[in-house]
Design an enzyme around this catalytic site. Structure first.
Site, PDB file in Angstrom:
ATOM      1  N   HIS A  51      -3.273   6.983   2.900  1.00  0.00           N
ATOM      2  CA  HIS A  51      -3.823   5.923   2.525  1.00  0.00           C
ATOM      3  C   HIS A  51      -5.212   5.510   2.905  1.00  0.00           C
ATOM      4  O   HIS A  51      -5.500   5.733   4.185  1.00  0.00           O
ATOM      5  CB  HIS A  51      -2.713   4.931   2.993  1.00  0.00           C
ATOM      6  N   CYS A  77       0.835  -1.258   0.038  1.00  0.00           N
ATOM      7  CA  CYS A  77      -0.045   0.193   0.111  1.00  0.00           C
ATOM      8  C   CYS A  77       0.962   1.277  -0.123  1.00  0.00           C
ATOM      9  O   CYS A  77       0.429   2.249  -0.522  1.00  0.00           O
ATOM     10  CB  CYS A  77      -1.043  -0.041   1.089  1.00  0.00           C
ATOM     11  N   ASN A 107     -10.010  -0.582   0.392  1.00  0.00           N
ATOM     12  CA  ASN A 107      -8.535  -0.485   0.206  1.00  0.00           C
ATOM     13  C   ASN A 107      -8.064  -0.972  -1.028  1.00  0.00           C
ATOM     14  O   ASN A 107      -8.095  -2.262  -1.234  1.00  0.00           O
ATOM     15  CB  ASN A 107      -8.020  -0.989   1.471  1.00  0.00           C
TER      16      ASN A 107
END
Ligand code: UT7
Length: 342
Positions: A269, A124, A299
């Site tokens: 994020h 990520c 996500n």
């Protein structure tokens, strides 16, 4: 894009980011759809994560297909011709193959020949690591025109028997051009990369894993085991994430000589709304300076900041002159932050 619009804006480590294309699959999966797939419910997912929808690849659709659409948008936004691209750098933790890289697949689908093409896996944190790597590439070759892509297909690695992970993720791609000087094509939004910091704590390497590599040998005809999928120690990740995002954001602001009051927008994020809110509040940012769209996409790993940036532009939340702080964390355990001057 050949001639710099402003050569005074060039230094040996300059990086300008332009174009900002994105693409998500058409298939939307709601929390109510999730209730049919695993033992969960909309109320739990919304309260614990803020997620309501995510987009999933369908049929033969691949992350590279999303990446190609995002890249084509980037080229259209900037007016840069495909043949100017010298590098394709893809940040992904869900590559289509162990080899070749997704970057090679994207280059092939775009019709690009003879460019440098490779993947970066920082999960990520991939977008921020990729910015750092591209900065180095531009230092070595200031004429380079890098197509910086994020392309993820987490839906292809979800374990429907693990409700604590399968509800969290979505698929998507982002693309932009990274150059050492501003593009000379008018009318598009671009950002100069300011300070950037990336880090890792490999003692925590097993907090989040995405399987399918050589660690677990698979036998033809045998079913895969749970290590083939995303596995995660959610609570531990949560704690590490908040600490890491707060500390690296402070470090990068200090490096840039900025206070928190100088930040016009914070784009962290997009993993969990509670993480985003906890970090925003610890940094002392007002709610309207913290951007969140995890509710619509889940996500999307390396693509989460590019998708959030694009949505922030379209909502008028990013305008020329603004300073945007981006920060991310992910499997590795990796984390990073950067200041973008629009
Ligand atoms: O890019 C990096 C990605 N990772 C992250 O950012 C993840 C960070 N961690 C998190 O976001 C949170 O830890 C989760 C959202 C994953 C989990 O939230 P939590 O508040 O830490 O819940 P928990 O894992 O402690 O589970 C609490 C309860 C458990 O039930 P019991 O044992 O208390 O009866 C779970 O079984 O919630 C249950 N649960 C669920 N219930 C309904 C876990 N997942 C679900 C679900 N639906 N999907």
């Amino acid at each position: 894009m050949d001639a710099p619009a402003d050569s005074s804006a060039f230094s040996s480590h300059s990086l300008y980011l332009s174009g900002f294309g994105t693409c998500v699959p058409e298939k939307v999966v709601t929390n109510f759809d999730m209730e049919q797939l695993t033992n969960t419910n909309d109320e739990w997912i919304v309260t614990r994560t803020g997620i309501r929808n995510r987009h999933f690849l369908s049929g033969d659709e691949q992350p590279s297909d999303l990446a190609v659409k995002a890249a084509q948008q980037t080229l259209a936004n900037t007016g840069v011709a495909l043949e100017r691209i010298t590098h394709v750098v893809v940040a992904t933790c869900t590559p289509e193959y162990l080899s070749p890289s997704t970057a090679c697949v994207v280059a092939q689908k775009l019709g690009l020949r003879h460019c440098i093409a490779f993947d970066i896996n920082a999960a990520c944190t991939g977008f921020i690591y990729a910015l750092n790597v591209c900065q180095g590439l531009l230092c070595a070759d200031p004429q380079a025109c890098i197509l910086l892509v994020t392309a993820e297909g987490l839906s292809r690695r979800l374990n429907w028997q693990d409700r604590s992970t399968c509800v969290l993720f979505g698929d998507g791609a982002g693309a932009s051009l990274a150059t050492a000087r501003p593009l000379d094509t008018p009318g598009h939004l671009s950002a100069r990369l300011g300070s950037i910091r990336c880090s890792s704590d490999t003692d925590c390497w097993d907090l989040i894993c995405v399987g399918g590599g050589t660690h677990d040998p698979y036998t033809l005809g045998e079913p895969v085991n749970e290590h083939f999928f995303v596995t995660m120690q959610g609570r531990e990740v949560f704690k590490h994430a908040v600490r890491a995002l707060v500390s690296i954001s402070r470090e990068v602001l200090e490096q840039e000589g900025l206070g928190i009051e100088d930040v016009d927008l914070f784009i962290p994020h997009q993993a969990n709304l509670r993480i985003i809110e906890a970090v925003g509040s610890r940094l002392g940012l007002a709610d309207d300076k913290v951007f969140a769209n995890v509710g619509s996409y889940g996500n999307t790993s390396a693509s989460s900041i590019p998708l959030a940036m694009a949505e922030a532009f379209s909502q008028g939340r990013i305008k020329p002159g603004m300073k945007v702080l981006v920060a991310s964390f992910g499997s590795g355990f990796t984390w990073g932050a950067a200041v973008l001057q629009f």
